[in-house]
Motif scaffolding. Structure first.
Motif, PDB file in Angstrom:
ATOM      1  N   VAL A 256      -7.984  -1.770  -4.784  1.00  0.00           N
ATOM      2  CA  VAL A 256      -7.115  -1.661  -4.037  1.00  0.00           C
ATOM      3  C   VAL A 256      -5.946  -2.598  -3.210  1.00  0.00           C
ATOM      4  O   VAL A 256      -5.189  -1.614  -3.304  1.00  0.00           O
ATOM      5  N   LEU A 257      -6.068  -2.601  -2.436  1.00  0.00           N
ATOM      6  CA  LEU A 257      -5.421  -3.732  -1.482  1.00  0.00           C
ATOM      7  C   LEU A 257      -3.960  -4.907  -2.447  1.00  0.00           C
ATOM      8  O   LEU A 257      -3.148  -4.165  -2.601  1.00  0.00           O
ATOM      9  N   ALA A 258      -5.156  -4.599  -4.012  1.00  0.00           N
ATOM     10  CA  ALA A 258      -3.692  -5.642  -4.392  1.00  0.00           C
ATOM     11  C   ALA A 258      -2.941  -4.427  -4.883  1.00  0.00           C
ATOM     12  O   ALA A 258      -1.797  -4.342  -5.276  1.00  0.00           O
ATOM     13  N   LEU A 259      -2.952  -3.425  -5.687  1.00  0.00           N
ATOM     14  CA  LEU A 259      -2.451  -1.569  -5.851  1.00  0.00           C
ATOM     15  C   LEU A 259      -2.118  -1.216  -5.276  1.00  0.00           C
ATOM     16  O   LEU A 259      -0.047  -1.168  -5.498  1.00  0.00           O
ATOM     17  N   ASP A 260      -1.805  -1.702  -3.851  1.00  0.00           N
ATOM     18  CA  ASP A 260      -1.689  -0.644  -2.625  1.00  0.00           C
ATOM     19  C   ASP A 260       0.383  -1.304  -2.665  1.00  0.00           C
ATOM     20  O   ASP A 260       1.412  -0.106  -2.555  1.00  0.00           O
ATOM     21  N   GLY A 261       0.784  -2.526  -2.329  1.00  0.00           N
ATOM     22  CA  GLY A 261       1.405  -2.885  -2.848  1.00  0.00           C
ATOM     23  C   GLY A 261       2.475  -2.888  -4.037  1.00  0.00           C
ATOM     24  O   GLY A 261       4.152  -2.610  -3.927  1.00  0.00           O
ATOM     25  N   GLN A 262       2.292  -2.040  -4.870  1.00  0.00           N
ATOM     26  CA  GLN A 262       3.312  -1.683  -6.232  1.00  0.00           C
ATOM     27  C   GLN A 262       3.299  -0.625  -6.231  1.00  0.00           C
ATOM     28  O   GLN A 262       3.388   0.253  -6.749  1.00  0.00           O
ATOM     29  N   ASN A 263       1.714   0.404  -6.017  1.00  0.00           N
ATOM     30  CA  ASN A 263       1.651   2.335  -7.057  1.00  0.00           C
ATOM     31  C   ASN A 263       0.740   2.536  -5.888  1.00  0.00           C
ATOM     32  O   ASN A 263      -0.907   2.497  -5.753  1.00  0.00           O
ATOM     33  N   PRO A 264       0.904   2.476  -4.557  1.00  0.00           N
ATOM     34  CA  PRO A 264       0.462   4.175  -3.147  1.00  0.00           C
ATOM     35  C   PRO A 264      -0.453   4.588  -3.515  1.00  0.00           C
ATOM     36  O   PRO A 264      -1.496   5.351  -3.009  1.00  0.00           O
ATOM     37  N   GLN A 265       0.187   5.969  -4.540  1.00  0.00           N
ATOM     38  CA  GLN A 265      -0.628   6.519  -5.062  1.00  0.00           C
ATOM     39  C   GLN A 265      -2.022   6.126  -5.713  1.00  0.00           C
ATOM     40  O   GLN A 265      -2.567   7.576  -5.641  1.00  0.00           O
TER      41      GLN A 265
END
Length: 881
Positions: A823-832
């Motif tokens: 989740v944290l790795a994704l949040d910077g590139q695709n918050p949805q």
């Protein structure tokens, strides 16, 4: 990115815009690295708008290149531009004026997949809910309806295809190898329905003749070489168009209807006017690469997006609080379509299983909200099962209450009265009140009040008086920010099942409104006396799942066994058996936690065997009655202090008990279902394959060897049977040579077919082994996996967190850590996608103490990180509240 959850938007704060934009012309100079967008807006002051009101336009990560008012450059002192907003304070005095805005956007680096981005070399847009503001500054709200004219130019070699909403107007060649196309949509629409696609794609074409005789050109655009796999989607589209004419009187209104399939997409699909953009997962299918579930999903989602043409596009939402007005209503319409195309009973059971798996936990946890929310921080987080699936159930209840004829009259009035408008739930319900003469004030609480109602009931039969007395009580549990609940109007379809399985007649019913086989609960308690009942009946209630409630009844096991064998309502038969299985698994899991061996009643096991062998029942239904409640289903019914390991052990024990008892029966049934006919995705054939796969699991467990599954895997001529066999091999024999060989063979066969390799990831993500977390982490290093592609993330991490209960909820907390890290790795590139993945933690408070503490600690750690997106911060804040 923002560190706080952002502004809170409230329904009661809604105000009409001081400005309108009745027309917009967009000009795109497309380039993957840097695209210039020129927007010419025809702006009008709204009636009664203040003369000195500034014009505030929404933006998101925009760079303003130029601003002109009525053709002249706007003085720098007259406006303020930031990446997120354009505020113009000095405006012309006349009521109408033209505003020209030039912005610069960066498609190839747009990893959010919102606004304008590039997917596998194809320019694509996604604007719902608030993506248009990533393209140009605009009043990006659904009640601003504009007529769009769109001009695109691009390199002809890189993008020979230039598509937008509406009808094609003009196209031609330009200098330097570029070309252009112009599209015009004559129907005013909100900005969230804008779409643009430009690239090099193959196409499948067809046509459709409407009821009034107009010819509509149809096109489905896919990557080159995949055209044959779009044939089923085209067939589903044409069937959807005809069905909407026949069932709802809705005819298509443009000259063309196009669908584009892209491989990078945050959602399933998007209903942009005349140009639907789809995740390719819901377009591409053939026997070799798609399961029967894939075919059914494609049919349903193609229909759903097409049906939006009227319920969402021609009539849209006034504001995002009304999202269920288009989504819940359109889900209801696509459910009805699928029920007509397939088995209505089986489809209904599938809908209810999905509702209970996704929406009931939402209603019972920290993310609970009404079908029409009253407040939000991030609207992307409200594309939920409550808005969609529960919203559909509310429309279904409305039809149950009014009856088919009055419901259709209300729909017709709604279309006639509000075509071309942005409206509210109150507008929708008023159409039904006016068409039927019914007062729907109490019923409207289904839209306004969160939570799943509980209905408790008991019954007693007086043989001498020939009466059946039924006591019913309703309650709605408290939900976040809503502790006191009002009484609902709950329609409960029912029957009185007699000794021979027949529905008994009765002379009268007193104590509640009872009409057309439906009890209308409106008070807290009802005592209903059915008179003239000539034999003791078994009370069958909530037939067809007429209301999305939880039932608590004094029902005896013998009565449930009887209903499972004899009820005339297929859903109620399935429900009776499922309730028996669930109760049995709850008791068995308690035994496991207490260090005892679980025990199972012979009559329940025999009932499952009898129904599986009943050739009078359709195969798909027989597959469903043999499918035990999932581990998550059982956990939801336990409700607190949940031990997922105990549930897993209990369920495995019951599976093996049924497998041993039915070994001979299941073997004969399995062999009898073998079919050498060419593959067909029709409902009957799909049902036969579903039953065959279900029987295969029991055969393998009964024999204790993988041979039957390996034979099916090797011999299968379709993906349903191949993937079904692989799932069984992975679940029970992943650490054997057969399991490893099958997984390797599957990977090798489909190494160049991404959507099928997603199934390979899913199957392994569900393996309930001690090494599951390590396995998933290793698969994240596989060349096929990419955090940048939502399909890959959902296939692996989404499946792990939602379908592998023992591994995600591992007692050491490592399953939670895996998902939190992702989740944290994704949040910077695709918050949805990050925020949606984080909802896997929504039921953390219901776990046993150790797991609960692990989950809470990781949630708190995530929430404390800096630079969280607004999407993720909102989910974490509400989950921890």
């Amino acid at each position: 990115m923002r560190t706080e959850s952002g502004q809170i938007f409230r329904l009661e704060d809604y105000k009409p815009s001081a400005y309108l934009i009745p027309g917009i012309a967009l000009d795109f100079a497309l380039d993957a690295d840097e695209t210039l967008v020129t927007a010419r807006l025809r702006v009008e002051r709204a009636e009664n708008a203040p003369d000195n009101a500034p014009l505030e336009l929404d933006g998101d990560a925009l760079t303003l290149e130029a601003l002109r008012i009525n053709g002249a450059d706007a003085p720098v002192s007259s406006y303020e531009a930031t990446p997120d907003k354009l505020t113009i304070r000095k405006l012309p005095e006349e009521r109408e004026f033209e505003l020209t805005i030039v912005t610069r956007v960066l498609p190839s680096s747009n990893t959010t997949l919102m606004g304008l981005y590039v997917s596998s070399g194809v320019f694509c847009t996604q604007c719902e809910a608030e993506g248009f503001r990533r393209i140009t500054y605009f009043l990006d709200r659904p009640d601003i309806l504009s007529v769009y004219t769109v001009r695109m130019e691009a390199d002809r070699k890189a993008a020979p295809l230039l598509l937008s909403n509406g009808n094609p107007v003009e196209s031609g060649a330009l200098e330097n190898g570029r070309h252009f196309a112009v599209w015009h949509d004559p129907f005013p629409k909100p900005s969230y329905l804008f779409a643009l696609v430009a690239g090099d794609l193959g196409v499948v074409t067809d046509s459709f003749t409407t009821a009034s005789g107009r010819e509509v050109s149809l096109g489905i655009y896919v990557e080159h070489g995949k055209e044959e796999r779009a044939a089923y989607a085209m067939d589903a589209l044409k069937r959807s168009m005809r069905w909407d004419e026949e069932r709802f009187g809705r005819e298509y209104d443009l000259d063309v209807f196009n669908i584009v399939a892209v491989s990078d997409f945050n959602m399933g699909a998007m209903e942009n006017k005349g140009l639907n953009v789809f995740n390719d997962k819901y377009v591409l299918a053939d026997a070799e690469t798609a399961t029967d579930v894939d075919f059914a999903n494609i049919e349903a989602i193609i229909a759903h997006e097409y049906f939006h043409n009227w319920t969402g596009n021609r009539i849209t939402c006034r504001d995002w609080f009304q999202l269920c007005l288009k989504e819940g209503l359109t889900v209801f319409r696509d459910h009805e379509f699928s029920a007509d195309e397939r088995s209505r009973a089986v489809k209904r059971i599938g809908e209810v299983r999905a509702l209970r798996a996704h929406q009931f936990p939402e209603d019972q946890g920290p993310l609970a909200h009404p079908v029409r929310p009253r407040r939000y921080r991030e609207i992307n987080n409200f594309y939920t099962a409550t808005v969609y699936e529960k919203g559909s159930e509310v429309v279904r209840m409305l039809r149950t209450i009014l009856g088919e004829e009055a419901f259709r009259a209300g729909m017709d009035l709604y279309f006639e009265r509000h075509d071309g408008q942005a409206v509210t739930i109150e507008d929708f319900l008023k159409a039904f009140e006016d068409a039927s003469g019914r007062d729907l004030t109490q019923f409207a609480l289904w839209y306004h009040q969160a939570g799943t109602p509980n209905v408790a009931l008991s019954s007693r039969y007086d043989a001498e008086a020939k009466t059946l007395t039924v006591e019913i009580e309703q309650s709605v549990p408290p939900t976040p920010s809503e502790s006191r609940k009002r009484l609902m109007h709950i329609p409960l379809a029912f029957g009185l099942v007699g000794p021979e399985g027949e529905d008994l007649a009765y002379e009268s019913a007193e104590g509640a409104v009872v009409e057309n086989g439906v009890i209308h609960l409106r008070k807290r308690r009802h005592t209903i006396v059915f008179k003239g009942v000539n034999a003791r009946p078994v009370f069958s209630v909530n037939r067809g799942f007429s209301a999305p409630v939880t039932l608590c009844s004094e029902g005896r096991t013998a009565d449930r066994l009887f209903l499972a064998r004899h009820d005339s309502d297929p859903f109620s038969r399935w429900q009776a058996l499922t309730t028996l299985f669930t109760d049995t698994l709850i008791a068995a899991s308690k035994a496991v936690r207490g260090g005892k061996e679980p025990a199972f009643a012979d009559d329940l096991v025999q009932l499952g065997l009898d129904l599986a062998a009943d050739a009078t029942l359709e195969e798909a239904f027989r597959a469903l009655v043999l499918t035990l409640p999932s581990e998550a289903d059982v956990a939801r019914e336990i409700g607190h202090d949940i031990d997922p390991d105990a549930i897993h052990t209990a369920r495995r024990a019951l599976l093996e008990t049924i497998a041993r008892a039915g070994r001979e029966t299941f073997g004969d049934l399995y062999e009898g279902l073998h079919d050498n006919a060419p593959f067909s995705p029709d409902a009957r054939s799909a049902g036969r394959r579903a039953l065959r796969n279900t029987l295969l699991e029991y055969l393998v467990l009964g024999e204790g060897t993988p041979q039957a599954a390996r034979r099916q895997f090797d011999d299968a001529d379709n993906m349903t049977e191949r993937a079904g066999a692989l799932t069984i091999l992975a679940q029970y024999f992943h650490d054997t040579e057969d399991g490893r060989a099958a997984l390797a063979a599957f990977e090798e066969r489909y190494r160049d077919t991404p959507l099928v390799l997603d199934k390979w990831l899913q199957i392994q993500a569900m393996i309930p082994s001690e090494g599951a977390v390590s396995l998933v982490r290793s698969l994240m290093e596989h060349p096929h996996f990419s955090l940048a592609n939502p399909n890959r993330v959902r296939a692996l991490i989404g499946t792990f967190s939602m379908a592998n209960q023992t591994a995600f909820h591992s007692a050491d907390g490592e399953g939670y850590r895996l998902v939190a890290d992702t989740v944290l790795a994704l949040d910077g590139q695709n918050p949805q996608v990050a925020a949606r993945l984080a909802t896997a933690f929504r039921s953390w408070r219901s776990l046993d103490k150790g797991r609960r503490e692990h989950a809470r600690a990781l949630l708190a750690d995530m929430a404390g990180r800096e630079n969280l997106s607004r999407d993720l911060a909102d989910i974490l804040e509400r989950t921890l509240a």
